[in-house]
Motif scaffolding. Structure first.
Motif, short mmCIF file in Angstrom:
data_model
loop_
_atom_site.label_atom_id
_atom_site.label_comp_id
_atom_site.label_asym_id
_atom_site.label_seq_id
_atom_site.Cartn_x
_atom_site.Cartn_y
_atom_site.Cartn_z
N GLY A 75 35.63 34.48 51.43
CA GLY A 75 34.38 33.75 51.57
C GLY A 75 34.40 32.37 50.96
O GLY A 75 33.41 31.90 50.42
N GLY A 76 35.54 31.70 51.03
CA GLY A 76 35.64 30.35 50.48
C GLY A 76 35.86 30.30 48.99
O GLY A 76 35.95 29.23 48.40
N THR A 77 35.97 31.46 48.34
CA THR A 77 36.20 31.53 46.90
C THR A 77 37.63 32.00 46.64
O THR A 77 38.11 32.92 47.28
N ARG A 78 38.29 31.36 45.69
CA ARG A 78 39.65 31.74 45.34
C ARG A 78 39.74 31.94 43.83
O ARG A 78 39.31 31.07 43.06
N VAL A 79 40.23 33.10 43.41
CA VAL A 79 40.42 33.38 41.99
C VAL A 79 41.84 33.88 41.77
O VAL A 79 42.51 34.35 42.69
N THR A 80 42.31 33.74 40.53
CA THR A 80 43.66 34.19 40.19
C THR A 80 43.60 35.14 39.00
O THR A 80 42.98 34.82 37.97
N ILE A 81 44.23 36.29 39.15
CA ILE A 81 44.34 37.29 38.09
C ILE A 81 45.78 37.28 37.60
O ILE A 81 46.71 37.38 38.41
N ARG A 82 46.00 37.14 36.30
CA ARG A 82 47.35 37.00 35.76
C ARG A 82 47.71 38.17 34.86
O ARG A 82 46.86 38.75 34.19
N GLY A 83 49.00 38.50 34.87
CA GLY A 83 49.49 39.58 34.02
C GLY A 83 50.82 39.23 33.39
O GLY A 83 51.54 38.35 33.86
N GLU A 84 51.15 39.92 32.31
CA GLU A 84 52.42 39.70 31.62
C GLU A 84 52.83 40.98 30.91
O GLU A 84 51.99 41.69 30.36
N GLY A 85 54.13 41.29 30.94
CA GLY A 85 54.58 42.49 30.27
C GLY A 85 56.05 42.77 30.47
O GLY A 85 56.86 41.84 30.62
N VAL A 86 56.42 44.06 30.48
CA VAL A 86 57.82 44.49 30.60
C VAL A 86 57.90 45.62 31.60
O VAL A 86 56.91 46.31 31.88
#
Length: 299
Positions: A75-86
């Motif tokens: 719907g014209g919206t862009r979000v970013t979900i970030r992760g970090e680990g092993v």
């Protein structure tokens, strides 16, 4: 069974809305022989054959650190979900800390979610929506319409590599670098149904679910392999039906792997530490389906 290192399967089909809240909150806010031959293939072999063996090269490497990024556009919206680990590729066990994006006001309304990745199951802590701080939520990944390639907010690193087992077409783009490491860039399209047939036992059912649950089983990708044939970076572009209305939701999932051979220790929660109550759904909903009120965490 304290300190056990292997997942137990199971939970019910209705569990999809549990993990779906991870992406939903973001939308609301805005074994392997022949290693020498494989190395040679990585340098000069047929691109399709090289990519089919990329997951095996990770098993040979043993483990690595990982960073993930999931870009969701709707719907014209862009979000970013970030992760970090092993991640331990031999045991198929991983641990990620997933950070949800800020809300529209510019403040973070969500604590990082700790995720434990296991064959057939996803464990989440700091899930929110009424789950006590000391409890985990457990979801059977094969019950999710996307096989947890999307709804956990991060693609399981080994599952990301196993998607490449379904490569149907691929081209070699050229040499480049990823985080200072020389790599070979490949671009192509993978078929999730084919990937499921050739995947390891732990990912077979989840990838088969994704093949049925996404808007299309064809997944465009860019993969970056080092000279040992190991995935250093892979970016998949998934598409699923928008359960809230017409059209599809586009998701670009990127996995970056580095520091191969790093020590990995994943301790799965005890049965008493797993939340067994009802979980209220946050804004959004699951890919390919509408939002639900909640789900029962019991078997």
């Amino acid at each position: 069974m304290g300190g056990r290192e292997r997942a137990r399967r199971g939970r019910r089909a209705g569990a999809a809305c549990v993990a779906g809240a991870v992406v939903g909150a973001g939308l609301a806010a805005a074994g392997c022989s022949g290693q020498g031959a494989a190395v040679q293939d990585a340098r000069s072999g047929d691109p399709v054959r090289v990519l089919h063996g990329a997951a095996d090269r990770l098993v040979a490497a043993g483990s690595s650190k990982a960073r993930t990024a999931m870009e969701v556009a709707s719907g014209g919206t862009r979000v970013t979900i970030r992760g970090e680990g092993v991640y331990d590729f031999r045991e198929r066990l991983g641990r990620l800390k997933v950070k949800l994006p800020q809300d529209p006001a510019g403040t973070s309304g969500h604590r990082p979610i700790t995720e434990l990745l296991t064959p057939g199951a996803l464990f989440m802590k700091n899930r929110g929506a009424g789950v006590p701080d000391d409890k985990w939520v457990r979801v059977a990944t094969a019950t999710l319409s996307d096989g947890n390639l999307v709804t956990g907010g991060a693609t399981d690193p080994f599952a990301a590599a196993e998607v490449l087992r379904g490569t149907r077409t691929a081209t070699y783009v050229g040499r480049t670098e990823v985080a200072g490491t020389a790599v070979r860039h490949y671009r192509g399209t993978a078929d999730l149904a084919r990937a499921a047939r050739d995947a390891s036992e732990g990912n077979r059912a989840a990838l088969a679910a994704a093949a049925e649950g996404f808007a299309t089983a064809q997944v465009p990708f860019d993969a970056y392999l080092d000279d040992a044939g190991r995935v250093r970076k892979v970016r998949h572009r998934f598409s699923f039906a928008n359960g809230q209305g017409a059209g599809t939701v586009a998701v670009a999932s990127t996995t970056l792997l580095y520091d191969f051979g790093t020590a990995v220790r994943v301790r799965l929660p005890e049965e008493d530490d797993i939340y067994a109550g009802r979980i209220a759904e946050e804004a959004g909903g699951t890919p390919g389906g509408g939002a639900e009120e909640g789900t029962d965490g019991k078997n």
